[in-house]
Design a protein around this motif. Structure first.
Motif, short mmCIF file in Angstrom:
data_model
loop_
_atom_site.label_atom_id
_atom_site.label_comp_id
_atom_site.label_asym_id
_atom_site.label_seq_id
_atom_site.Cartn_x
_atom_site.Cartn_y
_atom_site.Cartn_z
N GLY A 110 9.43 -0.99 11.00
CA GLY A 110 8.06 -0.62 10.65
C GLY A 110 7.64 0.70 11.28
N VAL A 111 8.59 1.60 11.50
CA VAL A 111 8.31 2.88 12.14
C VAL A 111 8.87 4.00 11.27
CG1 VAL A 111 8.68 4.34 14.17
CG2 VAL A 111 8.40 1.86 14.45
N PRO A 112 8.05 4.96 10.85
CA PRO A 112 8.58 6.07 10.04
C PRO A 112 9.37 7.04 10.90
CG PRO A 112 6.28 6.47 10.53
CD PRO A 112 6.61 5.11 11.11
N CYS A 113 10.45 7.53 10.37
CA CYS A 113 11.24 8.54 11.06
C CYS A 113 10.95 9.89 10.41
CB CYS A 113 12.73 8.23 10.96
SG CYS A 113 13.20 6.73 11.83
N PRO A 114 10.66 10.91 11.20
CA PRO A 114 10.35 12.21 10.61
C PRO A 114 11.49 12.69 9.72
CG PRO A 114 9.86 12.21 12.97
CD PRO A 114 10.61 10.94 12.67
N PRO A 115 11.19 13.16 8.52
CA PRO A 115 12.24 13.67 7.65
C PRO A 115 13.00 14.82 8.29
CG PRO A 115 10.16 13.44 6.48
CD PRO A 115 9.86 13.25 7.92
N VAL A 116 14.26 14.92 7.97
CA VAL A 116 15.09 15.99 8.51
C VAL A 116 14.51 17.35 8.14
CG1 VAL A 116 17.40 17.04 8.43
CG2 VAL A 116 17.14 14.55 8.48
N SER A 117 13.85 17.44 6.99
CA SER A 117 13.32 18.72 6.54
C SER A 117 12.02 19.13 7.24
CB SER A 117 13.05 18.66 5.02
OG SER A 117 12.10 17.66 4.73
N ALA A 169 0.81 -1.23 0.00
CA ALA A 169 0.00 0.00 0.00
C ALA A 169 0.83 1.26 0.00
CB ALA A 169 -0.94 -0.01 1.21
N ALA A 170 2.06 1.20 0.50
CA ALA A 170 2.91 2.39 0.50
C ALA A 170 3.23 2.86 -0.91
CB ALA A 170 4.21 2.12 1.27
N GLN A 171 3.07 1.97 -1.89
CA GLN A 171 3.33 2.32 -3.28
C GLN A 171 2.08 2.80 -4.02
OE1 GLN A 171 5.77 -0.56 -5.43
NE2 GLN A 171 6.44 -1.46 -3.49
N LEU A 172 0.93 2.75 -3.36
CA LEU A 172 -0.28 3.28 -3.97
C LEU A 172 -0.29 4.80 -3.87
CD1 LEU A 172 -2.94 0.82 -2.46
CD2 LEU A 172 -2.04 0.80 -4.79
N SER A 173 -0.94 5.44 -4.81
CA SER A 173 -1.07 6.89 -4.75
C SER A 173 -2.13 7.28 -3.72
CB SER A 173 -1.48 7.45 -6.12
OG SER A 173 -2.82 7.06 -6.43
N TYR A 174 -2.05 8.53 -3.28
CA TYR A 174 -3.04 9.02 -2.32
C TYR A 174 -4.42 9.02 -2.94
CZ TYR A 174 -5.31 12.10 1.07
OH TYR A 174 -6.16 12.63 2.00
N GLU A 175 -4.50 9.34 -4.24
CA GLU A 175 -5.80 9.33 -4.92
C GLU A 175 -6.39 7.92 -4.91
OE1 GLU A 175 -7.84 10.46 -9.23
OE2 GLU A 175 -5.66 10.28 -9.06
N ALA A 176 -5.52 6.91 -5.12
CA ALA A 176 -6.01 5.53 -5.10
C ALA A 176 -6.55 5.18 -3.72
CB ALA A 176 -4.89 4.58 -5.49
N PHE A 177 -5.85 5.59 -2.67
CA PHE A 177 -6.34 5.34 -1.31
C PHE A 177 -7.71 5.97 -1.09
CE2 PHE A 177 -6.69 7.66 2.77
CZ PHE A 177 -7.11 6.60 3.56
N LEU A 178 -7.87 7.21 -1.51
CA LEU A 178 -9.15 7.89 -1.31
C LEU A 178 -10.28 7.19 -2.07
CD1 LEU A 178 -8.11 11.66 -1.54
CD2 LEU A 178 -8.66 10.35 0.51
N LEU A 192 16.88 4.61 8.56
CA LEU A 192 16.53 3.64 7.54
C LEU A 192 16.28 2.26 8.16
CD1 LEU A 192 16.05 3.19 4.55
CD2 LEU A 192 18.50 2.73 4.27
N PHE A 193 17.04 1.91 9.18
CA PHE A 193 16.80 0.64 9.89
C PHE A 193 15.42 0.61 10.50
CE2 PHE A 193 16.78 -1.69 13.91
CZ PHE A 193 17.12 -2.97 13.48
N THR A 249 5.65 -1.82 3.41
CA THR A 249 6.87 -1.35 4.05
C THR A 249 7.09 0.09 3.63
OG1 THR A 249 7.83 -3.56 4.04
CG2 THR A 249 9.35 -1.71 4.28
N PHE A 250 7.48 0.93 4.57
CA PHE A 250 7.65 2.35 4.27
C PHE A 250 8.65 2.54 3.13
CE2 PHE A 250 6.29 2.79 8.77
CZ PHE A 250 5.17 3.56 8.53
N GLU A 251 8.24 3.36 2.18
CA GLU A 251 9.11 3.78 1.08
C GLU A 251 9.63 5.17 1.40
OE1 GLU A 251 9.76 1.69 -1.37
OE2 GLU A 251 8.33 0.20 -0.62
N GLY A 252 10.43 5.26 2.46
CA GLY A 252 10.80 6.56 2.99
C GLY A 252 9.69 7.04 3.92
N SER A 253 9.99 7.98 4.80
CA SER A 253 9.01 8.42 5.80
C SER A 253 8.22 9.61 5.31
CB SER A 253 9.74 8.77 7.11
OG SER A 253 10.27 7.61 7.68
N ARG A 254 7.83 9.58 4.04
CA ARG A 254 7.07 10.68 3.47
C ARG A 254 5.86 10.14 2.76
NH1 ARG A 254 11.65 14.85 1.24
NH2 ARG A 254 13.03 14.67 3.04
#
Length: 436
Positions: A225-232, A134-143, A218-219, A161-166
């Protein structure tokens, strides 16, 4: 109709499925939407399939939806194995690169769909959907998948699995860790929960090796299975689990409500209902409108149950400006009889003051609570960012001026009530306005 858990457990016993504790927490949840963030090799495909295998008697149509057909195949294969063991399959079609489909003896249909194909189907309302990778689905697809479930009040199980924490997947994971209006919950199933592959659990030598090999963030994403807030991210201190909960009947629980206002138009006109109780601050509600005049915003506020308890508030210093028409402060006074205060708030001063409430500098604890209905404010905390660093290019130290309207309103109110964290000298406090 949801069957008793005893039926589900009986079906699982017959197919030999014994979920571990982290999986069972997601299975036992009563949330209609469940997001399961799995570490690599955590068994997310099998647990997703077993959720459906334990519920196939409840409905008539179920979908497995992924970015493409191939990404649905692991879950579909586990379903075939389980339902064959239950002698439940009437017919089965598994063409390569196309929709796979099974018809069960009780008339239930289970089929794979790509996200694009699921969007085009009309006249079909599934009882439940497994979102595969599901992390690879678009937000529009989820909606749109969420919308497909409305007719039959169906359920949605999102695993990946998280594809980055964004992106929406990580954002929803954080939001659904606490009370929310979406009837949703999120769960982490780390790789080391799979004791078959990692018998030592968190202390398994292979997990320890991976932890020393991968960067810590990244680990946590790939295996924890936990997202880390992006540095930005501007306010990395904001955590829905710590800062968000449902506050009901705010107008009865608080009698010192004020409003915090950040006027706008195309971006948003944001108004927060805020109250203080002892050292804690509560954001009770929000009015967040785009392309709305001040009079329309006031009317929207006046329809809220807490409005009769409001006598005053705080607004951006720009609220004093006239531009050949009454100022924002004058409009609020004339139409709503609300007197609004305003100050020149430097960007850094407002941000620092908010941070002290997201995390108390002395104790590290949160001392601000956001009502779960304040979805725009919660969304801004997940999206308000600094510019990304780019090699050989200077980067502005100021955050990007977007996704910050409700946050600005909150900063104005906190600064008005508690002042700057660090008083500035005369040269630094020369009044001027930074546009956020």
């Amino acid at each position: 109709m949801q069957l008793p858990r005893e039926v589900r457990d009986h079906l699982w016993a017959r197919v030999g499925y014994q979920p571990y504790a982290e999986q069972l927490a997601a299975h036992d949840s009563e949330a209609r939407i469940r997001l399961i963030a799995g570490g690599e090799r955590a068994g997310k495909s099998r647990s997703a399939a077993m959720e459906l295998a334990g519920r196939f008697l409840e409905g008539q149509l179920y979908w497995l939806v992924g970015p493409d057909y191939d990404l649905c195949r692991p879950e579909f294969a586990y379903l075939i194995e389980a339902l064959e063991a239950l002698d439940a399959i009437e017919t089965l079609a598994t063409p390569t690169g196309q929709s796979n489909r099974m018809l069960l003896r009780n008339g239930t249909v289970i089929a794979t769909r790509t996200a694009q194909r699921a969007m085009r189907l009309a006249g079909q309302a599934p009882d439940g959907i497994l979102g595969c990778e599901a992390a690879q689905l678009s937000y529009e697809a989820f909606l749109r998948l969420s919308g497909r479930l409305a007719e039959r009040r169906g359920w949605l199980w999102l695993s990946g699995t998280f594809e980055g924490s964004r992106g929406w997947y990580a954002e929803r994971f954080r939001a659904w860790q606490s009370d929310n209006p979406d009837e949703a919950a999120s769960f982490s199933v780390p790789s080391w929960a799979n004791r078959t592959l990692f018998p030592g659990g968190r202390a398994d030598p292979e997990i320890q090796r991976l932890e020393t090999t991968y960067p810590s963030d990244l680990f946590q994403e790939r295996f924890g299975g936990v997202p880390c807030p992006p540095v930005s991210l501007v306010f990395r201190e904001f955590e829905p689990a710590a800062h968000v909960r449902t506050i009901r009947d705010a107008h009865e629980s608080f009698d010192n409500i004020e409003i915090a206002v950040d006027p706008g138009y195309a971006g948003a006109y944001a108004v927060l209902a805020v109250a203080q109780r002892g050292p804690e601050v509560f954001v009770l509600d929000e009015v967040y409108l785009q392309y709305a005049m001040t009079s329309q915003v006031i009317e929207a506020c006046q329809r809220r149950s807490w409005w009769p308890h409001v006598r005053s508030g705080v607004i951006d210093i720009a609220g004093r400006q006239h531009h050949a028409m009454p100022s924002q402060i004058e409009v609020w006074m004339a139409q709503a009889r609300i007197r609004l205060r305003s100050h020149r708030v430097l960007l850094q001063d407002g941000m620092e003051r908010l941070r002290t409430f997201l995390r108390n500098p002395g104790t590290g604890e949160a001392r601000i609570t956001v009502n779960s209905r304040c979805q725009a404010l919660i969304r801004e905390f997940a999206n308000y960012r600094y510019h990304e660093p780019r090699e050989h290019h200077p980067v502005s130290e100021q955050p990007i001026d977007a996704d910050n309207h409700a946050i600005k309103a909150l900063c104005y109110w906190l600064y008005d009530r508690f002042g700057a964290v660090r008083p500035r000298g005369p040269r630094q406090s020369i009044p001027f306005r930074i546009t956020w």
